[in-house]
Design a protein around this motif. Structure first.
Motif, mmCIF file in Angstrom:
data_model
loop_
_atom_site.group_PDB
_atom_site.id
_atom_site.type_symbol
_atom_site.label_atom_id
_atom_site.label_comp_id
_atom_site.label_asym_id
_atom_site.label_seq_id
_atom_site.Cartn_x
_atom_site.Cartn_y
_atom_site.Cartn_z
ATOM 1 N N ASP A 22 33.807 -16.033 63.461
ATOM 2 C CA ASP A 22 33.825 -15.903 62.014
ATOM 3 C C ASP A 22 34.754 -14.753 61.612
ATOM 4 O O ASP A 22 34.299 -13.684 61.245
ATOM 5 N N CYS A 23 36.058 -15.022 61.694
ATOM 6 C CA CYS A 23 37.036 -13.968 61.397
ATOM 7 C C CYS A 23 37.928 -14.434 60.254
ATOM 8 O O CYS A 23 38.609 -15.456 60.351
ATOM 9 N N ILE A 24 37.910 -13.685 59.157
ATOM 10 C CA ILE A 24 38.631 -14.085 57.952
ATOM 11 C C ILE A 24 40.141 -14.198 58.194
ATOM 12 O O ILE A 24 40.794 -15.095 57.661
ATOM 13 N N PHE A 25 40.697 -13.314 59.016
ATOM 14 C CA PHE A 25 42.151 -13.386 59.239
ATOM 15 C C PHE A 25 42.525 -14.509 60.214
ATOM 16 O O PHE A 25 43.605 -15.086 60.090
ATOM 17 N N CYS A 26 41.631 -14.865 61.148
ATOM 18 C CA CYS A 26 41.875 -16.072 61.951
ATOM 19 C C CYS A 26 41.900 -17.285 61.032
ATOM 20 O O CYS A 26 42.730 -18.191 61.190
ATOM 21 N N LYS A 27 40.998 -17.292 60.026
ATOM 22 C CA LYS A 27 40.945 -18.425 59.088
ATOM 23 C C LYS A 27 42.182 -18.468 58.205
ATOM 24 O O LYS A 27 42.663 -19.546 57.843
ATOM 25 N N GLU B 258 47.072 -14.810 67.122
ATOM 26 C CA GLU B 258 46.071 -14.577 68.162
ATOM 27 C C GLU B 258 45.090 -13.510 67.676
ATOM 28 O O GLU B 258 45.507 -12.516 67.075
ATOM 29 N N HIS B 259 43.805 -13.718 67.931
ATOM 30 C CA HIS B 259 42.817 -12.706 67.524
ATOM 31 C C HIS B 259 42.900 -11.491 68.446
ATOM 32 O O HIS B 259 42.556 -11.575 69.626
ATOM 33 N N ILE B 260 43.358 -10.380 67.893
ATOM 34 C CA ILE B 260 43.344 -9.073 68.578
ATOM 35 C C ILE B 260 42.568 -8.174 67.629
ATOM 36 O O ILE B 260 42.861 -8.140 66.431
ATOM 37 N N MET C 183 38.266 -6.814 61.193
ATOM 38 C CA MET C 183 38.414 -6.537 62.625
ATOM 39 C C MET C 183 39.340 -7.544 63.305
ATOM 40 O O MET C 183 38.993 -8.131 64.343
ATOM 41 N N HIS C 184 40.485 -7.762 62.698
ATOM 42 C CA HIS C 184 41.580 -8.557 63.274
ATOM 43 C C HIS C 184 42.821 -7.724 62.989
ATOM 44 O O HIS C 184 43.109 -7.433 61.813
ATOM 45 N N LEU C 185 43.525 -7.327 64.033
ATOM 46 C CA LEU C 185 44.671 -6.428 63.904
ATOM 47 C C LEU C 185 45.607 -6.851 62.769
ATOM 48 O O LEU C 185 45.958 -8.032 62.655
HETATM 49 ZN ZN ZN Z 1 40.642 -13.016 63.992
#
Ligand code: ZN
Ligand code: AMP
Length: 112
Positions: free
Chosen positions: A2-7, A44-46, A95-97
């Motif tokens: 559940d990462c907003i920036f991945c979305k 990429e999720h970092i 929490m996504h770079l």
């Molecule tokens: Zn992410």
């Protein structure tokens, strides 16, 4: 995850994108802290700058090439600031770079 920036990176959440390629996305910050405020993220999720190592640093080098090109394309000729808040005490809220690119006003130093 559940990462907003991945979305944002995969298009699940809309954003005002200013650049995208296979490795990263740049989009306008929802709550701009300067006349121009763009965020650049790896697809990429970092989690943060604390998680950069030899396995993922190539994308960071690429992101800095993209930052330079965004600054040129948007006429940030008077200067701009690149910021990456890392961890709670530095004010990281997602929490996504991500790298903030801020321009269009003067910036204080030290940042406070
Ligand atoms: Zn992410
Ligand atoms: P930081 O506090 O350094 O982790 O920065 C996170 C940034 O993401 C803040 O400047 C927020 O305004 C911005 N932000 C959060 N959600 C979104 C979103 N959906 N679209 C654009 N910017 C966002």
């Amino acid at each position: 995850m559940d990462c907003i920036f991945c979305k944002i990176a995969n298009g699940e959440i809309p954003s005002e994108k200013v650049f995208e390629d296979e490795l990263c996305v740049a989009f306008k910050d929802l709550d701009p802290q300067a006349p121009s405020h763009i965020l650049v993220i790896p697809k990429e999720h970092i989690e943060s700058a604390a998680c950069i190592d030899s396995s993922n640093s190539a994308v960071i080098a690429h992101i800095f090439e993209v930052i330079s090109s965004i600054a040129r394309d948007n006429g940030f000729d008077n200067g701009f600031r690149v910021v990456s808040n890392c961890g709670e005490s530095a004010g990281q809220s997602v929490m996504h770079l991500h790298f903030h690119i801020l321009s269009g006003r003067d910036f204080a130093w030290p940042p406070g």
